[in-house]
Design a protein around this motif. Structure first.
Motif, PDB file in Angstrom:
ATOM      1  N   PHE A   1     -30.427  -5.724 -32.085  1.00 26.33           N
ATOM      2  CA  PHE A   1     -29.507  -6.042 -30.991  1.00 26.33           C
ATOM      3  C   PHE A   1     -29.362  -7.552 -30.837  1.00 26.33           C
ATOM      4  N   LEU A   2     -30.467  -8.259 -30.907  1.00 28.25           N
ATOM      5  CA  LEU A   2     -30.427  -9.714 -30.792  1.00 28.25           C
ATOM      6  C   LEU A   2     -29.710 -10.343 -31.987  1.00 28.25           C
ATOM      7  N   MET A   3     -29.941  -9.801 -33.182  1.00 27.53           N
ATOM      8  CA  MET A   3     -29.269 -10.327 -34.360  1.00 27.53           C
ATOM      9  C   MET A   3     -27.764 -10.119 -34.259  1.00 27.53           C
ATOM     10  N   ALA A   4     -27.342  -8.946 -33.785  1.00 27.40           N
ATOM     11  CA  ALA A   4     -25.911  -8.668 -33.634  1.00 27.40           C
ATOM     12  C   ALA A   4     -25.269  -9.637 -32.647  1.00 27.40           C
ATOM     13  N   GLY A   5     -26.025 -10.045 -31.653  1.00 25.57           N
ATOM     14  CA  GLY A   5     -25.475 -10.934 -30.632  1.00 25.57           C
ATOM     15  C   GLY A   5     -25.372 -12.378 -31.057  1.00 25.57           C
ATOM     16  N   LYS A   6     -25.927 -12.741 -32.190  1.00 23.09           N
ATOM     17  CA  LYS A   6     -25.880 -14.139 -32.611  1.00 23.09           C
ATOM     18  C   LYS A   6     -24.465 -14.618 -32.891  1.00 23.09           C
ATOM     19  N   SER A   7     -23.611 -13.710 -33.351  1.00 22.35           N
ATOM     20  CA  SER A   7     -22.237 -14.100 -33.660  1.00 22.35           C
ATOM     21  C   SER A   7     -21.275 -13.729 -32.530  1.00 22.35           C
ATOM     22  N   GLY A   8     -21.809 -13.384 -31.377  1.00 22.82           N
ATOM     23  CA  GLY A   8     -20.994 -12.985 -30.245  1.00 22.82           C
ATOM     24  C   GLY A   8     -21.193 -11.509 -29.972  1.00 22.82           C
ATOM     25  N   LEU A   9     -21.830 -11.165 -28.871  1.00 20.90           N
ATOM     26  CA  LEU A   9     -22.206  -9.784 -28.590  1.00 20.90           C
ATOM     27  C   LEU A   9     -21.004  -8.975 -28.132  1.00 20.90           C
ATOM     28  N   ASN A  10     -20.499  -8.134 -29.010  1.00 21.09           N
ATOM     29  CA  ASN A  10     -19.373  -7.253 -28.684  1.00 21.09           C
ATOM     30  C   ASN A  10     -19.931  -5.977 -28.055  1.00 21.09           C
ATOM     31  N   LEU A  11     -19.788  -5.858 -26.725  1.00 21.83           N
ATOM     32  CA  LEU A  11     -20.397  -4.756 -26.000  1.00 21.83           C
ATOM     33  C   LEU A  11     -19.649  -3.440 -26.182  1.00 21.83           C
ATOM     34  N   THR A  12     -18.313  -3.500 -26.117  1.00 19.20           N
ATOM     35  CA  THR A  12     -17.518  -2.284 -26.205  1.00 19.20           C
ATOM     36  C   THR A  12     -16.067  -2.660 -26.453  1.00 19.20           C
ATOM     37  N   LYS A  13     -15.196  -1.670 -26.489  1.00 23.43           N
ATOM     38  CA  LYS A  13     -13.750  -1.886 -26.641  1.00 23.43           C
ATOM     39  C   LYS A  13     -13.081  -1.293 -25.408  1.00 23.43           C
ATOM     40  N   MET A  14     -12.348  -2.107 -24.671  1.00 27.18           N
ATOM     41  CA  MET A  14     -11.715  -1.660 -23.443  1.00 27.18           C
ATOM     42  C   MET A  14     -10.396  -0.967 -23.781  1.00 27.18           C
ATOM     43  N   GLU A  15     -10.455   0.353 -23.885  1.00 25.90           N
ATOM     44  CA  GLU A  15      -9.279   1.153 -24.177  1.00 25.90           C
ATOM     45  C   GLU A  15      -9.474   2.540 -23.587  1.00 25.90           C
ATOM     46  N   PRO A  16      -8.393   3.310 -23.425  1.00 25.43           N
ATOM     47  CA  PRO A  16      -8.529   4.658 -22.848  1.00 25.43           C
ATOM     48  C   PRO A  16      -9.523   5.497 -23.629  1.00 25.43           C
ATOM     49  N   LEU A  17     -10.240   6.352 -22.921  1.00 23.27           N
ATOM     50  CA  LEU A  17     -11.318   7.103 -23.550  1.00 23.27           C
ATOM     51  C   LEU A  17     -10.827   7.974 -24.702  1.00 23.27           C
ATOM     52  N   ALA A  18      -9.645   8.587 -24.547  1.00 23.91           N
ATOM     53  CA  ALA A  18      -9.128   9.454 -25.608  1.00 23.91           C
ATOM     54  C   ALA A  18      -8.975   8.671 -26.905  1.00 23.91           C
ATOM     55  N   LYS A  19      -8.459   7.458 -26.814  1.00 29.23           N
ATOM     56  CA  LYS A  19      -8.318   6.615 -27.997  1.00 29.23           C
ATOM     57  C   LYS A  19      -9.670   6.132 -28.482  1.00 29.23           C
ATOM     58  N   PHE A  20     -10.553   5.811 -27.550  1.00 31.07           N
ATOM     59  CA  PHE A  20     -11.893   5.317 -27.887  1.00 31.07           C
ATOM     60  C   PHE A  20     -12.640   6.344 -28.730  1.00 31.07           C
ATOM     61  N   VAL A  21     -12.610   7.606 -28.311  1.00 29.16           N
ATOM     62  CA  VAL A  21     -13.354   8.655 -29.016  1.00 29.16           C
ATOM     63  C   VAL A  21     -12.791   8.881 -30.412  1.00 29.16           C
ATOM     64  N   GLN A  22     -11.489   8.711 -30.583  1.00 29.63           N
ATOM     65  CA  GLN A  22     -10.865   8.922 -31.888  1.00 29.63           C
ATOM     66  C   GLN A  22     -11.371   7.939 -32.948  1.00 29.63           C
ATOM     67  N   ALA A  23     -11.994   6.860 -32.518  1.00 28.28           N
ATOM     68  CA  ALA A  23     -12.483   5.858 -33.467  1.00 28.28           C
ATOM     69  C   ALA A  23     -13.706   6.324 -34.241  1.00 28.28           C
ATOM     70  N   TYR A  24     -14.341   7.416 -33.804  1.00 21.11           N
ATOM     71  CA  TYR A  24     -15.556   7.899 -34.464  1.00 21.11           C
ATOM     72  C   TYR A  24     -15.170   8.892 -35.554  1.00 21.11           C
ATOM     73  N   PRO A  25     -15.330   8.525 -36.833  1.00 25.74           N
ATOM     74  CA  PRO A  25     -14.924   9.427 -37.912  1.00 25.74           C
ATOM     75  C   PRO A  25     -15.782  10.671 -38.037  1.00 25.74           C
ATOM     76  N   THR A  26     -17.042  10.602 -37.626  1.00 28.66           N
ATOM     77  CA  THR A  26     -17.907  11.780 -37.591  1.00 28.66           C
ATOM     78  C   THR A  26     -18.676  11.786 -36.277  1.00 28.66           C
ATOM     79  N   GLY A  27     -18.901  12.970 -35.741  1.00 29.10           N
ATOM     80  CA  GLY A  27     -19.662  13.101 -34.504  1.00 29.10           C
ATOM     81  C   GLY A  27     -18.847  12.938 -33.232  1.00 29.10           C
ATOM     82  N   ALA A  28     -17.520  12.809 -33.342  1.00 28.62           N
ATOM     83  CA  ALA A  28     -16.702  12.537 -32.164  1.00 28.62           C
ATOM     84  C   ALA A  28     -16.796  13.655 -31.131  1.00 28.62           C
TER      85      ALA A  28
END
Length: 400
Positions: free
Chosen positions: A39-66
């Motif tokens: 988690f700390l290593m990922a944050g070194k280049s700017g910690l991207n917490l999430t993507k602010m978009e509607p949930l229906a679109k957000f869930v579609q981003a998961y190719p498996t396990g959605a």
């Protein structure tokens, strides 16, 4: 002791948070000298917490396990991630692409605030505790003080996948699960670069980005940017295609996604006069140098037929040797299949054992989706572990 959480990344921390909020005394252990190293290593280049978009679109981003993740993301989605971070006094902002970042941009201030809050809630935590498996029903650990055994009432596993072993996610827990007869699926790289054996002509373009192109593999398509590196292609343009690429799908790239094939054919049909083919192509297509180089690298000998050449620009095959090694991947698929878990992420074959985070078999692209699902599954597992604990008879709690 009542609850044990093994693994102190975002999923494990969130599980401990949920258990403590439910009033369950909780111990959190990790094999590394400090918590949340990936988690700390990922944050070194700017910690991207999430993507602010509607949930229906957000869930579609998961190719498996959605489908399995949906209820967890409904309970803890992008807006909840923002509220959680701000609840730890970390102000946030949304970038032009919808990605949410803490104003500090780093993970360390957020982690410090989170650990401080958990400590205030009574968390007991230990580092350098490596889980060695089960010993007559007890959890056995190698610790700085020798071998320790623990018999909690309820346990949440959050030990990560099998990438970035040096930061703690080595996947060795799968061997312990197998020895116990618990189901797992093989690990596979996710969010990984692509291996390409470049010719010497590409050397001058190492480090150059391919921008405004669209990549295709199998039934997956992604418009984004990829960097030409000494070993191949890397970046957000390639990563979401991992599920198709690791299954052997061919990769093609549309170098001019905003230009139709017919419009390209018209450009290419213009007489080139005494210009060389490469100069004529550069002037008619107006490709950036990196894209022009990729076309020559992968397309030569270029077809003389205008329609065929236009088709090549719109669907340029990229010869490659597959994804980078798993330990170089940002994340992994594989792990504990959802079929082995109930709706609360408890193992069907071992009541009282829950799993969360990258231990679960799902895929997520970068851009906040990976972290959000780790937090959401950690919260879900922790809340359900607390409910399970509350359902145990008091005498059972004491004996366990």
């Amino acid at each position: 002791m009542s609850a044990l959480v093994i693994g102190a990344g975002p999923a494990g921390l969130m599980a401990a948070d949920a258990l403590l909020r439910a009033g369950v005394p909780t111990t959190l252990v990790d094999a590394k000298p400090s918590f949340a190293r990936k988690f700390l290593m990922a944050g070194k280049s700017g910690l991207n917490l999430t993507k602010m978009e509607p949930l229906a679109k957000f869930v579609q981003a998961y190719p498996t396990g959605a489908s399995q993740l949906r209820p967890m993301l409904e309970a803890f989605g992008p807006e909840d991630v923002r509220a959680w971070a701000e609840g730890l006094d970390q102000t946030c902002f949304t970038g032009s692409t919808g990605r949410l970042f803490p104003t500090a941009m780093k993970a360390s201030p957020l982690l410090r605030a989170w650990l401080s809050r958990l400590d205030g809630m009574g968390l007991e935590r230990h580092t350098r505790w490596r889980w060695l498996g089960w010993d007559a029903g007890a959890f056995r650990f190698d610790t700085p003080d020798g071998t320790r055994h623990m018999t909690p009432d309820v346990t949440v596993f959050a030990m990560g996948g099998a990438s970035w072993a040096r930061l703690g996610s080595d996947g060795k827990w799968a061997d312990q699960f197998a020895a116990r007869g618990l189901r797992t699926t093989p690990f596979q790289p996710s969010n990984a670069g692509l291996l390409v054996d470049w010719s010497e002509h590409m050397r001058t373009h190492f480090g150059a980005p391919l921008k405004n192109v669209t990549f295709h593999a199998g039934n997956l398509t992604n418009r984004g940017e990829a960097v030409i590196s000494v070993r191949g292609l890397e970046g957000g343009g390639i990563y979401p295609l991992g599920p198709a690429l690791r299954e052997g799908a061919a990769l093609t790239v549309d170098l001019l996604p905003d230009v139709t094939r017919n419009a390209l054919r018209d450009r290419l049909a213009k007489p080139r006069g005494k210009q060389s083919q490469s100069n004529a192509l550069r002037k008619s297509l107006k490709l950036p140098p990196a894209a022009q180089a990729l076309l020559m690298e992968m397309g030569r000998p270029l077809p003389s037929d205008v329609d065929a050449l236009a088709g090549l620009v719109k669907a340029l095959p990229v010869r490659h040797a597959g994804l980078r090694p798993m330990d170089e991947a940002i994340s992994t698929a594989g792990g504990v299949p959802f079929e082995a878990l109930d709706d609360g992420l408890m193992m069907r074959e071992s009541p009282g054992l829950f799993c969360a985070g990258e231990m679960l078999d799902w895929d997520a692209p970068t851009g906040g989706y990976l972290l959000t699902a780790c937090l959401a599954t950690g919260l879900w597992a922790g809340q359900n572990a607390a409910r399970y604990h509350a359902s145990l008879p008091p005498v059972t709690q004491k004996k366990r």
